[in-house]
Design a protein around this motif. Structure first.
Motif, mmCIF file in Angstrom:
data_model
loop_
_atom_site.group_PDB
_atom_site.id
_atom_site.type_symbol
_atom_site.label_atom_id
_atom_site.label_comp_id
_atom_site.label_asym_id
_atom_site.label_seq_id
_atom_site.Cartn_x
_atom_site.Cartn_y
_atom_site.Cartn_z
ATOM 1 N N HIS A 44 -30.338 -19.085 2.021
ATOM 2 C CA HIS A 44 -29.345 -20.025 1.496
ATOM 3 C C HIS A 44 -28.229 -19.279 0.767
ATOM 4 C CE1 HIS A 44 -28.182 -23.341 -1.479
ATOM 5 N NE2 HIS A 44 -27.733 -23.715 -0.313
ATOM 6 N N ARG A 45 -28.603 -18.300 -0.067
ATOM 7 C CA ARG A 45 -27.590 -17.509 -0.775
ATOM 8 C C ARG A 45 -26.717 -16.727 0.202
ATOM 9 N NH1 ARG A 45 -31.964 -16.640 -4.353
ATOM 10 N NH2 ARG A 45 -32.384 -14.634 -3.354
ATOM 11 N N ARG A 46 -27.319 -16.199 1.246
ATOM 12 C CA ARG A 46 -26.540 -15.474 2.257
ATOM 13 C C ARG A 46 -25.506 -16.401 2.894
ATOM 14 N NH1 ARG A 46 -30.159 -13.980 6.559
ATOM 15 N NH2 ARG A 46 -31.413 -13.224 4.836
ATOM 16 N N GLN A 47 -25.920 -17.637 3.184
ATOM 17 C CA GLN A 47 -24.981 -18.601 3.773
ATOM 18 C C GLN A 47 -23.862 -18.952 2.796
ATOM 19 O OE1 GLN A 47 -25.190 -19.414 7.043
ATOM 20 N NE2 GLN A 47 -26.839 -17.925 6.969
ATOM 21 N N LEU A 48 -24.198 -19.099 1.517
ATOM 22 C CA LEU A 48 -23.179 -19.399 0.509
ATOM 23 C C LEU A 48 -22.183 -18.245 0.379
ATOM 24 C CD1 LEU A 48 -25.332 -21.052 -2.309
ATOM 25 C CD2 LEU A 48 -23.782 -22.186 -0.711
ATOM 26 N N VAL A 96 -19.782 -18.422 3.237
ATOM 27 C CA VAL A 96 -18.802 -19.494 3.023
ATOM 28 C C VAL A 96 -17.698 -19.036 2.071
ATOM 29 C CG1 VAL A 96 -18.489 -21.772 1.986
ATOM 30 C CG2 VAL A 96 -20.357 -21.401 3.581
ATOM 31 N N LEU A 97 -18.091 -18.286 1.030
ATOM 32 C CA LEU A 97 -17.115 -17.789 0.061
ATOM 33 C C LEU A 97 -16.344 -16.576 0.575
ATOM 34 C CD1 LEU A 97 -19.017 -17.992 -3.342
ATOM 35 C CD2 LEU A 97 -17.217 -19.493 -2.500
ATOM 36 N N GLY A 98 -16.807 -15.985 1.655
ATOM 37 C CA GLY A 98 -16.154 -14.793 2.180
ATOM 38 C C GLY A 98 -16.514 -13.545 1.399
ATOM 39 N N MET A 99 -17.640 -13.551 0.725
ATOM 40 C CA MET A 99 -18.089 -12.398 -0.058
ATOM 41 C C MET A 99 -18.810 -11.430 0.871
ATOM 42 S SD MET A 99 -17.169 -13.181 -3.180
ATOM 43 C CE MET A 99 -18.009 -11.990 -4.144
ATOM 44 N N ARG A 100 -18.232 -10.244 1.018
ATOM 45 C CA ARG A 100 -18.850 -9.218 1.856
ATOM 46 C C ARG A 100 -18.936 -7.926 1.083
ATOM 47 N NH1 ARG A 100 -17.554 -11.012 7.689
ATOM 48 N NH2 ARG A 100 -16.620 -12.989 7.216
ATOM 49 N N TRP A 101 -19.791 -7.056 1.550
ATOM 50 C CA TRP A 101 -19.951 -5.768 0.914
ATOM 51 C C TRP A 101 -18.625 -5.031 0.973
ATOM 52 C CZ3 TRP A 101 -19.759 -0.552 1.866
ATOM 53 C CH2 TRP A 101 -20.408 0.250 0.932
ATOM 54 N N TYR A 140 -24.247 -19.553 -7.576
ATOM 55 C CA TYR A 140 -24.605 -20.970 -7.664
ATOM 56 C C TYR A 140 -23.584 -21.744 -8.499
ATOM 57 C CZ TYR A 140 -29.143 -19.920 -5.575
ATOM 58 O OH TYR A 140 -30.148 -19.534 -4.722
ATOM 59 N N LYS A 141 -23.079 -21.121 -9.573
ATOM 60 C CA LYS A 141 -22.071 -21.792 -10.396
ATOM 61 C C LYS A 141 -20.774 -21.981 -9.622
ATOM 62 C CE LYS A 141 -23.655 -20.389 -14.958
ATOM 63 N NZ LYS A 141 -23.391 -19.546 -16.124
ATOM 64 N N LYS A 142 -20.373 -20.956 -8.897
ATOM 65 C CA LYS A 142 -19.103 -21.011 -8.163
ATOM 66 C C LYS A 142 -19.144 -22.039 -7.031
ATOM 67 C CE LYS A 142 -15.547 -17.996 -6.436
ATOM 68 N NZ LYS A 142 -15.052 -16.624 -6.444
#
Length: 153
Positions: free
Chosen positions: A19-23, A26-31, A41-43
């Protein structure tokens, strides 16, 4: 249908991780950009998927408890306790919905010592649960306590 799952701790961790990986996707957070799980979770205004599953499990249990005694779901719960054997099976203990509910109860009792629900170990404890579920306000409070203790751990 996630309310009917007997989920082990390992399965919950795997579901939360996915679930966190999917979130993050969605946010576009990559290494190499990182974000702590709490901040993620807050964001996203989300909570761990295991907490959502726990909430749905307890809400479904309340609905089942309020159904007539001749309903198949109630009969299945009664059958589970009537036909229990102490036979040992090889390997780890089997994870059932009852063991998952008992784990939720134990976790909640650690956080809230006066939690009104005792572990479900027999027909008698199941009968006590029926009487608590009939009072919807009490049951909503029980579900809230279980979810809060699941989210804080």
């Amino acid at each position: 249908n996630c309310g009917t799952w007997g989920v082990s701790k390992t399965d919950e961790k795997k579901l939360d991780s996915f679930h966190r990986r999917q979130l993050r996707i969605v946010l576009g957070m990559r290494w190499p950009h990182r974000i702590k799980n709490i901040n993620l979770y807050k964001k996203t205004l989300e909570r761990p998927i295991s907490v959502t599953i726990t909430e749905r499990r307890w809400k479904l249990l309340g609905h089942i408890m309020r159904l007539p005694a001749d309903c198949p779901a109630r009969k299945a719960m009664k059958y589970f306790f009537e036909n229990r054997t102490d036979k040992k099976y090889p390997g780890r203990k089997r994870t059932t919905i009852v063991t998952t509910l008992n784990r939720d109860i134990t976790r909640t009792k650690l956080k809230i010592p006066n939690f009104p629900v005792n572990p479900i170990i027999s027909q008698v404890s199941l009968q006590n649960l029926y009487s608590k579920a009939k009072n919807r306000k009490l049951w909503q409070n029980i579900v809230k306590q279980v979810v809060d203790s699941a989210y804080s751990s």
